[in-house]
Scaffold this motif. Sequence first.
Motif, mmCIF file in Angstrom:
data_model
loop_
_atom_site.group_PDB
_atom_site.id
_atom_site.type_symbol
_atom_site.label_atom_id
_atom_site.label_comp_id
_atom_site.label_asym_id
_atom_site.label_seq_id
_atom_site.Cartn_x
_atom_site.Cartn_y
_atom_site.Cartn_z
ATOM 1 N N PHE A 195 -60.509 -86.022 -37.304
ATOM 2 C CA PHE A 195 -60.007 -86.593 -38.546
ATOM 3 C C PHE A 195 -59.469 -85.455 -39.403
ATOM 4 O O PHE A 195 -60.195 -84.487 -39.668
ATOM 5 N N SER A 196 -58.210 -85.566 -39.849
ATOM 6 C CA SER A 196 -57.624 -84.468 -40.620
ATOM 7 C C SER A 196 -56.943 -84.975 -41.885
ATOM 8 O O SER A 196 -56.590 -86.160 -42.000
ATOM 9 N N ASP A 197 -56.736 -84.057 -42.831
ATOM 10 C CA ASP A 197 -56.063 -84.389 -44.082
ATOM 11 C C ASP A 197 -54.561 -84.132 -43.948
ATOM 12 O O ASP A 197 -54.056 -83.830 -42.858
ATOM 13 N N LYS A 198 -53.829 -84.217 -45.056
ATOM 14 C CA LYS A 198 -52.375 -84.065 -45.016
ATOM 15 C C LYS A 198 -51.949 -82.690 -44.526
ATOM 16 O O LYS A 198 -50.887 -82.528 -43.915
ATOM 17 N N GLU A 199 -52.770 -81.677 -44.791
ATOM 18 C CA GLU A 199 -52.437 -80.320 -44.359
ATOM 19 C C GLU A 199 -52.858 -80.043 -42.925
ATOM 20 O O GLU A 199 -52.641 -78.952 -42.405
ATOM 21 N N GLY A 200 -53.472 -81.044 -42.289
ATOM 22 C CA GLY A 200 -53.903 -80.863 -40.911
ATOM 23 C C GLY A 200 -55.276 -80.242 -40.767
ATOM 24 O O GLY A 200 -55.720 -79.947 -39.658
ATOM 25 N N HIS A 201 -55.968 -80.054 -41.878
ATOM 26 C CA HIS A 201 -57.315 -79.484 -41.835
ATOM 27 C C HIS A 201 -58.333 -80.564 -41.470
ATOM 28 O O HIS A 201 -58.244 -81.696 -41.956
ATOM 29 N N ALA A 202 -59.309 -80.200 -40.645
ATOM 30 C CA ALA A 202 -60.362 -81.142 -40.259
ATOM 31 C C ALA A 202 -61.182 -81.529 -41.487
ATOM 32 O O ALA A 202 -61.507 -80.682 -42.333
ATOM 33 N N LEU A 203 -61.501 -82.810 -41.593
ATOM 34 C CA LEU A 203 -62.297 -83.281 -42.726
ATOM 35 C C LEU A 203 -63.740 -82.816 -42.600
ATOM 36 O O LEU A 203 -64.302 -82.759 -41.498
ATOM 37 N N PRO A 204 -64.359 -82.501 -43.731
ATOM 38 C CA PRO A 204 -65.798 -82.194 -43.696
ATOM 39 C C PRO A 204 -66.607 -83.467 -43.477
ATOM 40 O O PRO A 204 -66.069 -84.571 -43.455
ATOM 41 N N SER A 205 -67.898 -83.296 -43.341
ATOM 42 C CA SER A 205 -68.781 -84.426 -43.068
ATOM 43 C C SER A 205 -68.902 -85.349 -44.268
ATOM 44 O O SER A 205 -68.740 -84.930 -45.421
ATOM 45 N N GLY A 206 -69.205 -86.616 -43.989
ATOM 46 C CA GLY A 206 -69.544 -87.561 -45.046
ATOM 47 C C GLY A 206 -68.484 -88.580 -45.356
ATOM 48 O O GLY A 206 -67.293 -88.401 -45.057
ATOM 49 N N GLY A 207 -68.920 -89.668 -45.976
ATOM 50 C CA GLY A 207 -68.023 -90.768 -46.284
ATOM 51 C C GLY A 207 -67.013 -90.463 -47.365
ATOM 52 O O GLY A 207 -65.884 -90.954 -47.332
ATOM 53 N N ALA A 208 -67.380 -89.630 -48.352
ATOM 54 C CA ALA A 208 -66.469 -89.348 -49.461
ATOM 55 C C ALA A 208 -65.198 -88.669 -48.978
ATOM 56 O O ALA A 208 -64.101 -88.927 -49.504
ATOM 57 N N ALA A 209 -65.315 -87.801 -47.990
ATOM 58 C CA ALA A 209 -64.155 -87.059 -47.481
ATOM 59 C C ALA A 209 -63.112 -87.965 -46.856
ATOM 60 O O ALA A 209 -61.937 -87.594 -46.739
ATOM 61 N N LEU A 210 -63.505 -89.174 -46.462
ATOM 62 C CA LEU A 210 -62.568 -90.087 -45.803
ATOM 63 C C LEU A 210 -61.452 -90.546 -46.739
ATOM 64 O O LEU A 210 -60.427 -91.058 -46.278
ATOM 65 N N SER A 211 -61.629 -90.350 -48.040
ATOM 66 C CA SER A 211 -60.546 -90.696 -48.974
ATOM 67 C C SER A 211 -59.335 -89.800 -48.763
ATOM 68 O O SER A 211 -58.210 -90.158 -49.148
ATOM 69 N N ARG A 212 -59.542 -88.625 -48.133
ATOM 70 C CA ARG A 212 -58.447 -87.685 -47.878
ATOM 71 C C ARG A 212 -57.907 -87.807 -46.456
ATOM 72 O O ARG A 212 -57.041 -87.027 -46.054
ATOM 73 N N LEU A 213 -58.419 -88.773 -45.708
ATOM 74 C CA LEU A 213 -57.999 -88.923 -44.312
ATOM 75 C C LEU A 213 -56.507 -89.260 -44.222
ATOM 76 O O LEU A 213 -56.017 -90.164 -44.889
ATOM 77 N N HIS A 214 -55.811 -88.494 -43.383
ATOM 78 C CA HIS A 214 -54.376 -88.726 -43.203
ATOM 79 C C HIS A 214 -54.023 -89.007 -41.741
ATOM 80 O O HIS A 214 -53.099 -89.769 -41.462
ATOM 81 N N HIS A 215 -54.795 -88.413 -40.820
ATOM 82 C CA HIS A 215 -54.444 -88.568 -39.405
ATOM 83 C C HIS A 215 -55.709 -88.660 -38.549
ATOM 84 O O HIS A 215 -56.678 -87.937 -38.778
#
Length: 382
Positions: free
Chosen positions: A157-177
């Motif tokens: 799971f990564s954000d717009k910059e392609g960085h892997a998301l950290p753990s937890g449900g809150a980070a999923l708001s930044r999910l892009h790919h």
Amino acid sequence: MKKNPVFVLAPDSFKGSLTAKEVCQAMENGIKRILPQAVCIQVPMADGGEGTVQSLVDATKGQLITLQVTGPLGDPVTAQYGLLGDGETAVIEMASASGLHLVDEKTKNPLTATTYGTGQLVKDCLNRGIRKIVLGLGGSATNDGGAGFAQALGVRFSDKEGHALPSGGAALSRLHHIDTSGLDKRLKNIRIEIASDVTNPLCGENGASHVFGPQKGATPSMVNILDVALNHYASLLKQHTGKDIASIPGAGAAGGLGAAVLAFTQAELKRGVDIVIEYTHLREAVSQADYVLTGEGGIDFQTLFGKTPYGVARIAKAENKPVIAIAGFIGTDIESLYDTFDAIFGIVPGVMTMAEAMQTASRNVERTVEQIVRLLEKDSGS
């Protein structure tokens, strides 16, 4: 009563005091005091929640597998799952790796808690060549939509910059790919049965965050953050998998772990007690019975909603067998249970503390079942 009556003993555990197997043995001890010639068939039961692994391991003469995994806070924890007697089926309670008991009032944080460890348990099953997994959902410390579970099995799971998301449900708001190219391909060849009686969807007022988040430490503001994040997550899951996970009943189980299991594996949802009935071959045992005894720590009106004693009683009634339940305590509004149960007995002999009741549970089960058998024997004219 015939000379060698057959008793099927099919209780759940008495939480905090006795495993289902120990309850079975105490029941048998009580029966044999009055009827030493009786045949007792022990069928330790559970409903998909806590105690399911131990019950199915005991019932099938399986074994427990212990390993170190990532806990809900990201720290190493020791977890267990069961390998059943057939050598091909595993039973996992997600709480063993990702449960609420692994955090405390100071450390619990549903914004960052992860189901990664549960995914590691599944990975270990794949490494052992397991062909089928029963996955019990419940008792979680997490609200990450099962993202950690999926990450442990190779999803990125990564954000717009392609960085892997950290753990937890809150980070999923930044999910892009969502990248599933690394998802363990062995999952295609394994069948997963999700044991859960929770029908909550992933999102909304009846979803994982609103209903279960507060017990995991979520404040009202955290609940809103998590629900928005899971809505976004569900939207991208639908785009990627074609599955409208958000609307599936049960997707909200275990902080949304149900959603990820349904999205990324070949899984189906089943009532926990029905799965246990299948694996313990309870129906076949009950068909031989003269009497069926069941029970658990507490029985009340909620017992009708998928609890172990009710599942056992339904099988007994279908086979036209008398069924009697025992419980550590009997709650309110149990009148509706008598359509299915012939009798319900409390085992506590008098006023005592909870600690005393737990310490004497085995003796109390034994004594109560002895009295039940005395009554049955006298009523039969023996």
